[in-house]
Motif scaffolding. Structure first.
Motif, PDB file in Angstrom:
ATOM      1  N   ILE B 306       0.814  -1.234   0.000  1.00  0.00           N
ATOM      2  CA  ILE B 306       0.000   0.000   0.000  1.00  0.00           C
ATOM      3  C   ILE B 306       0.845   1.282   0.000  1.00  0.00           C
ATOM      4  O   ILE B 306       0.565   2.187  -0.774  1.00  0.00           O
ATOM      5  CB  ILE B 306      -1.012  -0.039   1.162  1.00  0.00           C
ATOM      6  CG1 ILE B 306      -2.077  -1.092   0.852  1.00  0.00           C
ATOM      7  CG2 ILE B 306      -1.672   1.328   1.377  1.00  0.00           C
ATOM      8  CD1 ILE B 306      -3.088  -1.307   1.949  1.00  0.00           C
ATOM      9  N   PRO B 307       1.891   1.393   0.818  1.00  0.00           N
ATOM     10  CA  PRO B 307       2.627   2.678   0.816  1.00  0.00           C
ATOM     11  C   PRO B 307       3.593   2.852  -0.369  1.00  0.00           C
ATOM     12  O   PRO B 307       4.204   3.907  -0.492  1.00  0.00           O
ATOM     13  CB  PRO B 307       3.427   2.643   2.124  1.00  0.00           C
ATOM     14  CG  PRO B 307       3.092   1.380   2.809  1.00  0.00           C
ATOM     15  CD  PRO B 307       2.418   0.498   1.854  1.00  0.00           C
ATOM     16  N   ARG B 309       5.383   3.653  -3.872  1.00  0.00           N
ATOM     17  CA  ARG B 309       5.129   4.658  -4.905  1.00  0.00           C
ATOM     18  C   ARG B 309       5.679   4.226  -6.256  1.00  0.00           C
ATOM     19  O   ARG B 309       5.483   4.911  -7.244  1.00  0.00           O
ATOM     20  CB  ARG B 309       5.747   5.985  -4.485  1.00  0.00           C
ATOM     21  CG  ARG B 309       4.996   6.549  -3.298  1.00  0.00           C
ATOM     22  CD  ARG B 309       5.687   7.699  -2.633  1.00  0.00           C
ATOM     23  NE  ARG B 309       5.067   7.948  -1.325  1.00  0.00           N
ATOM     24  CZ  ARG B 309       5.445   8.904  -0.502  1.00  0.00           C
ATOM     25  NH1 ARG B 309       6.408   9.724  -0.847  1.00  0.00           N
ATOM     26  NH2 ARG B 309       4.850   9.060   0.662  1.00  0.00           N
ATOM     27  N   LEU B 384       4.628   6.503  -9.250  1.00  0.00           N
ATOM     28  CA  LEU B 384       3.201   6.864  -9.250  1.00  0.00           C
ATOM     29  C   LEU B 384       2.996   8.356  -8.970  1.00  0.00           C
ATOM     30  O   LEU B 384       2.006   8.939  -9.410  1.00  0.00           O
ATOM     31  CB  LEU B 384       2.441   6.033  -8.208  1.00  0.00           C
ATOM     32  CG  LEU B 384       2.262   4.551  -8.548  1.00  0.00           C
ATOM     33  CD1 LEU B 384       1.750   3.793  -7.338  1.00  0.00           C
ATOM     34  CD2 LEU B 384       1.324   4.367  -9.718  1.00  0.00           C
ATOM     35  N   ASN B 385       3.925   8.970  -8.235  1.00  0.00           N
ATOM     36  CA  ASN B 385       3.787  10.401  -7.931  1.00  0.00           C
ATOM     37  C   ASN B 385       3.942  11.276  -9.169  1.00  0.00           C
ATOM     38  O   ASN B 385       3.544  12.437  -9.164  1.00  0.00           O
ATOM     39  CB  ASN B 385       4.844  10.818  -6.899  1.00  0.00           C
ATOM     40  CG  ASN B 385       4.388  10.462  -5.498  1.00  0.00           C
ATOM     41  OD1 ASN B 385       3.198  10.229  -5.268  1.00  0.00           O
ATOM     42  ND2 ASN B 385       5.318  10.411  -4.569  1.00  0.00           N
ATOM     43  N   SER B 455      -3.903   7.101  -9.444  1.00  0.00           N
ATOM     44  CA  SER B 455      -2.630   7.786  -9.675  1.00  0.00           C
ATOM     45  C   SER B 455      -2.206   7.736 -11.139  1.00  0.00           C
ATOM     46  O   SER B 455      -1.635   8.702 -11.651  1.00  0.00           O
ATOM     47  CB  SER B 455      -1.523   7.152  -8.828  1.00  0.00           C
ATOM     48  OG  SER B 455      -1.919   7.099  -7.500  1.00  0.00           O
TER      49      SER B 455
END
Lengths: 115, 522
Positions: B306-307, B309, B384-385, B455
């Motif tokens: 989950i966390p 990126r 993803l950011n 995202s």
């Protein structure tokens, strides 16, 4: 015909066809509601602009919520768990070997004791 | 024609091996000819795999010996009943795994031809890819422990080289090194286990060893070496650390097939527990060890995902989590064998669920890794950011991602739901807490993929991706094949269970049948 879509689990059953039909009905209901909406609504005018306490609306690109900002509450709530679990993921190959040998030893003990 | 059909198990390995070694030569004649060669070789080996699998499902176990024209020559009269020569034993479990490798192998090759188009060093890449495919087929088809070790090494070395193929400032090389080092340690311990059994039973054939198994102290040590090596190779927590490193850095098509390679190790783990040591070890103990590994893999895999990126690292942790479901299903199946009340109903259903999930996972996880590869191919980043709004221009990729994401989260009517349903229901009757954990993990999986979907595909078009284009057609076709199968297996799950999964589950628990197919059939 219907049986070919049914998965029997031994304790119950699941029919994919019913799900697809229910999904299609939900879509049709949604479409009917949407199609009965206000037809004179003009998307290009000021009535569609968001009200931000009188501030100008920023560019769309600037308001896209990036992945790093999602689920902040989840990770914060579980910060204790992540503080515990993350240090195991060191990226150090020696630690990978250690975990492997540790599991080998534990399984050996369990199998010998409980064989 | 008959000679080809009779030698299909041999061709299953021979074709990709021949293809691999001739690929550099075809590369000299140009990219188009090399691409056509690789695609034809993969299509032929997949066809061989499917033909072998359907023959087995139709007519029963195939025992194939290399170097003899009649199976009766496998056990010479003066050998004391020990089969000599390399033997492939293909029963419904092997067929099940071969079908997975055949479908995925073809799709990832088709995808690679397009995704690798702009890059250099393709002759080496496709040589290694075909070696990886050959190694996986060999692991699945062989009935010989040393032979299994050889194919395990082929797939590990080819896999490590492919992980490190695009050096990527040394990060990929480091990931490849980790994969190679851990695989080597696992392979060495596996080989020690093979040696311990060979020293006692004078044979390397699985059926012979299973038939003579006495469960001595050395046998238990060999079992533990097999168990830990194969559990590590399939990415079970806490031996999963190599998985996110390797899956992230490998080219996406390779990652999709590394998933199948891990599943081949999972198959071998089940073969060791059910067949090689079938009836000797306490199934409750081994079953619970597998269940614990499964629960740890499910929960730690998804919570670590989950966390993340990096989209591929996130998906890699989900691969660990989904492996947990397979371990849980098969572990419950094994543990239930110790209880006569549970073994037929709960045990068999859990086993079917675990096996069905292996096939489903190969399809939807392969699909998801391929969509991640498209994003990398078009946008040049996995972060993803930095992504967003891609759904405007990449509609097909978005649809394929949605199908894969809904399937992995166990949302009906996709295939992941069908196998998870079998696991939930049977596990609930075995131990309700396990079923609750499995369902919570599914909810977390959905949450994680909602984040990825938002995202990557949602939001306005970002300036840097204004002109981003849809994936090339071969990549779309490869993803399309997998997506269609994900949907079909979800809408017609009972047919898949009846035709593929139930025979595999029955064959897995019937170790007497496996032994008699080899020893009685020779």
């Amino acid at each position: 015909m219907i049986e070919s879509f049914t998965l029997t689990t031994g304790f119950g059953a699941w029919n994919a066809l019913f799900w697809v039909i229910a999904f299609a009905i939900a879509l049709i209901i949604g479409w009917i509601i949407w199609s009965r909406g206000e037809k004179t609504y003009d998307t290009g005018k000021e009535s569609t602009a968001p009200f931000l306490s009188g501030n100008a609306e920023p560019d769309k690109e600037e308001v896209h919520i990036r992945a790093g900002n999602l689920y902040w509450g989840y990770t914060d709530a579980l910060s204790g768990y992540y503080r515990f679990i993350r240090p195991f993921h060191t990226g150090n190959l020696s630690d990978y070997f250690l975990a492997y040998l540790l599991v080998t030893a534990i399984v050996l003990v369990l199998v010998v004791i409980l064989k | 024609m008959d000679i080809i059909l009779d030698n299909l198990p041999g061709l299953l390995i021979a074709i990709p091996l021949l293809g691999a070694f001739l690929t550099p030569i075809f590369s000299r004649a140009g990219d188009n000819l090399r691409n056509a060669w690789v695609l034809v070789i993969t299509a032929l080996s997949s066809l061989c795999g499917l033909l072998v699998a359907f023959r087995v499902l139709d007519a029963g176990t195939i025992v194939y010996a290399f170097g003899v024209d009649a199976i009766s020559h496998v056990i010479p009269p003066d050998s004391g009943g020990v089969p000599i020569r390399i033997i492939f034993t293909i029963d419904p479990v092997n067929s099940f795994m071969i079908i997975i490798a055949a479908i995925t192998g073809f799709c990832i090759t088709l995808y690679s031809i397009s995704s690798m188009e702009k890059l250099s060093g393709k002759d080496g890449f496709f040589t290694l890819l075909l070696l990886l495919i050959a190694g996986v087929y060999g692991m699945i088809a062989t009935g010989d422990l040393f032979n299994f070790f050889v194919f395990l090494e082929i797939s590990s070395l080819a896999g490590a080289a492919l992980v490190a193929y695009r050096i990527d400032k040394g990060v990929a090389a480091e990931a490849g090194l980790k994969y190679a080092a851990l695989s080597t340690l696992g392979g060495m311990l596996f080989l020690v286990g093979v040696g311990l059994l060979y020293a006692q039973y004078n044979s390397l054939n699985m059926a012979v060893i299973a038939d003579r198994m006495q469960l001595t102290g050395l046998d238990i040590i060999a079992f533990v070496f097999f168990f830990s090596a194969l559990a590590m190779k399939c990415g079970a927590v806490p031996m999963h650390f190599w998985t996110p490193d390797s899956y992230t850095m490998a080219p996406s098509a390779v990652t999709a097939f590394l998933v199948v390679s891990s599943q081949a190790s999972l198959y071998a783990l089940f073969r060791v527990c059910f067949t090689l040591y079938g009836g000797q070890l306490n199934p409750l103990t081994v079953g619970w060890v597998i269940i614990i590994l499964g629960v740890l893999s499910m929960f730690i895999g998804v919570t670590m995902a989950i966390p993340q990126r990096d989209v591929k690292r996130l998906m890699a942790y989900h691969a660990v989590s989904q492996t947990g479901y397979m371990l849980l299903g098969v572990g419950v199946g094994l543990a239930a064998l110790s209880n006569s009340c549970l073994s037929q109903g709960v045990g068999m259903m859990a086993l079917k669920g675990g096996l069905f999930h292996i096939m489903n996972h190969a399809l939807y996880k392969g699909l998801l890794f391929l969509t991640a590869g498209v994003i990398m191919y078009r946008c040049g980043t996995r972060n993803l950011n930095r992504l967003g709004g891609l759904g405007h221009n990449m509609k097909w990729t978005m649809i394929f991602f949605m199908i894969g994401a809904l399937a992995i989260a166990g949302i009906p009517p996709f295939n992941g739901f069908a196998s998870k349903l079998l696991i939930y229901e049977s596990t609930f009757l075995f131990n309700p807490l396990l079923a609750v954990i499995a369902m919570v993990v599914s909810i977390l999986t959905l949450a994680s993929f909602v984040k990825v979907f938002h995202s990557m595909f949602m939001g306005p078009k970002l300036p840097e991706y204004q002109d981003v284009r849809e994936a090339p057609k071969p990549m779309l076709i490869a993803m399309g094949i997998l997506a269609i199968l994900v949907v079909l297996f979800g809408i017609f799950p009972q047919q898949v269970v009846d035709f593929l999964v139930a025979p595999a589950a029955s064959a897995l628990v019937d170790y007497h049948g496996y032994i008699s197919a080899v020893l009685g059939g020779a």
